[in-house]
Design an enzyme around this catalytic site. Structure first.
Site, PDB file in Angstrom:
ATOM      1  N   CYS A  70       0.579  -0.907  -0.107  1.00  0.00           N
ATOM      2  CA  CYS A  70       0.197   0.070   0.362  1.00  0.00           C
ATOM      3  C   CYS A  70       1.313   1.001   0.358  1.00  0.00           C
ATOM      4  O   CYS A  70       0.141   2.256  -0.436  1.00  0.00           O
ATOM      5  CB  CYS A  70      -1.061   0.066   1.533  1.00  0.00           C
ATOM      6  SG  CYS A  70      -0.320  -0.801   2.845  1.00  0.00           S
ATOM      7  N   HIS A  77      -2.849   6.296   4.811  1.00  0.00           N
ATOM      8  CA  HIS A  77      -1.380   6.191   4.703  1.00  0.00           C
ATOM      9  C   HIS A  77      -1.300   7.968   4.584  1.00  0.00           C
ATOM     10  O   HIS A  77      -1.012   7.951   2.993  1.00  0.00           O
ATOM     11  CB  HIS A  77       0.117   4.971   4.233  1.00  0.00           C
ATOM     12  CG  HIS A  77      -0.675   4.062   4.389  1.00  0.00           C
ATOM     13  ND1 HIS A  77      -0.969   4.000   5.835  1.00  0.00           N
ATOM     14  CD2 HIS A  77      -0.119   2.788   4.783  1.00  0.00           C
ATOM     15  CE1 HIS A  77      -1.414   2.684   5.784  1.00  0.00           C
ATOM     16  NE2 HIS A  77      -0.668   1.578   5.096  1.00  0.00           N
TER      17      HIS A  77
END
Length: 348
Positions: free
Chosen positions: A132, A252
Site C-alpha cells: 500500500c 497512509h
C-alpha cells in the site's frame, strides 16, 4: 449493440478489511460480474455477506473453488496465496494478489496502472498488487520520473493501523479508551502480531512495521525499496525508507524526498506535473493552509499530493507530502483497476 461480456469473479479473504473494500469497490464500479464467489477460511465459511442487495454465503477456499472462475482477487495473507493462487491459475483464472507472496517473483508483473499498466500484458496467470505505501509513492513519483528523471528517493511513512488489519484497529480503540480512563494499556497486536514484543499504539508512534531483517530495515521498508525499483524498471535507483505506524485508522501519509536529473526545475513545474497526472490530486497552497491529511483522503480513490518544496541545499532535490487511503488505492481500488485494465485491453 451486443451486451457487455460478464465474468466469474472470486474474492478470497472477503471478510477482511481489504476484502470488504474490494467488494465495495466492485459494486461502486459496477464491475461486469456474471457469478460472484466469496471465499474465506473454514472459520468464516457459512457466514453471509451482501453484494448489490443479494446475500452470499461464504465458502471455504479450496483448489476446487476456482473451477470456472475468470478473475480471482486474493487478500487473505501470503500463505493462502502461495497455496491457492497457483491452483486458481491451473483452473484458468487470472489471479490479482494483494499479498507479498509473489511481488518480487520473476515473471510476475507488479502493477500500479498509472505507472506500468503495460506490464499486465505479460502476466502468466498471476499479477501482484504492490504494498500500500509503495503504490501511493510511485503513483506520485512517476510523472516526475518521466518528465525530469530521478536520481534518488528517501521516504518516511506515517501509516494507519488499518494496514495491520481489523484486529489492530480494534486494539487502537480499546487502548485509546483505556488511556483516557487512566488504565493500563494492553498490547497484543502491534507492531507485529507474530513478533515477540508488543507495544501500545494509542497516543504513540511505532517505528516498526513488519519484522526486522538482517540489515536493520523492516520487511515493510524493504518492500518499499525493492518494489519501487521493480515497478519503475529502475534496479539501480537509490531508495531508502523508514516506515512508522501512527494511531489513526485510515490513509497512509508519506514525506518523500526526490532528487531529479534535470537542472533548474521549479516547484511550479512539479505542481504542473501533478495537476496533469492520472489518479493524482494536487492540494498545495500554503497561503490557505491547503494540504492533504489522512482524514481528508479517507474513502477516496486518488493519491493526494501537497507541501511541494525545493530542498534548501540541493538544487535538484524536492520534498513532497503524499497521502492516500491505504485500503482503497493502496489495496482494493488498485486491484480492481488492474482487473478493469485486463478486460479493457483484452489481456485476460
Amino acid at each position: 449493440m451486443s451486451e457487455k461480456k460478464r465474468y466469474n469473479v472470486a474474492v478470497v479473504g472477503a471478510t477482511g478489511a481489504v476484502g470488504q473494500k474490494m467488494l465495495e469497490t466492485l459494486e461502486n464500479r459496477d464491475f461486469p460480474i456474471e457469478q460472484l464467489k466469496l471465499l474465506s477460511s473454514s472459520r468464516s465459511a457459512g457466514l453471509k455477506m451482501t453484494y448489490k442487495g443479494d446475500e452470499y454465503v461464504l465458502e471455504e477456499a479450496t483448489p476446487e473453488s476456482f473451477d470456472g472462475v475468470d478473475i480471482a482477487l486474493f487478500s487473505a495473507g501470503g500463505s493462502i496465496s502461495k497455496k491457492l493462487a497457483p491452483e486458481a491459475v491451473k483452473r484458468g483464472a487470472v489471479v490479482i494478489d494483494n499479498t507479498s507472496a509473489f511481488r518480487m517473483a520473476e515473471g510476475v508483473p507488479l502493477v500500479v496502472p498509472e505507472v506500468n499498466e503495460e506490464d499486465i500484458e505479460h502476466h502468466q496467470g498471476i499479477i501482484a498488487n504492490p504494498n500500500c505505501s509503495t503504490i501511493q509513492m510511485v503513483a506520485a513519483l512517476e510523472p516526475v520520473r518521466k518528465a525530469l528523471g530521478m536520481k534518488r528517493v528517501i521516504v518516511s511513512t506515517y501509516q494507519a493501523v488499518s494496514g495491520a488489519g481489523n484486529e489492530a484497529a480494534d486494539e487502537l480503540r480499546d487502548q485509546s479508551q483505556s488511556f483516557l480512563n487512566g488504565e493500563d494499556l494492553e498490547a497484543n497486536i502491534l507492531p507485529v502480531k507474530g513478533d515477540e514484543k508488543h507495544y501500545p499504539i494509542a497516543f504513540n508512534a511505532l517505528p516498526q512495521i513488519d519484522v526486522f531483517q538482517e540489515n536493520g530495515y523492516t520487511f515493510e521498508e524493504m518492500k518499499m525499496i525493492n518494489e519501487t525499483k521493480k515497478i519503475m524498471h529502475s534496479p539501480d535507483l537509490p531508495v531508502a525508507a523508514t516506515c512508522v505506524r501512527l494511531p489513526f485508522f485510515t490513509s497512509h501519509a508519506e514525506s518523500v524526498y526526490v532528487e531529479v536529473e534535470k537542472e533548474g526545475v521549479t516547484v511550479e513545474e512539479i505542481k504542473e506535473l501533478m495537476n496533469n497526472a492520472p489518479g493524482i490530486v494536487l492540494e498545495d497552497d500554503p497561503s490557505t493552509q491547503t494540504y492533504p491529511t489522512p482524514l481528508s483522503a479517507a474513502e477516496k480513490k486518488d493519491v493526494f499530493v501537497g507541501r511541494i518544496r525545493k530542498d534548501l541545499d540541493e538544487d535538484k532535490g524536492f520534498h513532497l507530502w503524499v497521502v492516500s487511503d491505504n485500503l482503497l488505492k493502496g489495496a482494493a481500488w488498485n486491484s480492481v483497476q488492474i482487473a478493469e485494465r485486463l478486460i479493457a485491453n483484452k489481456w485476460l
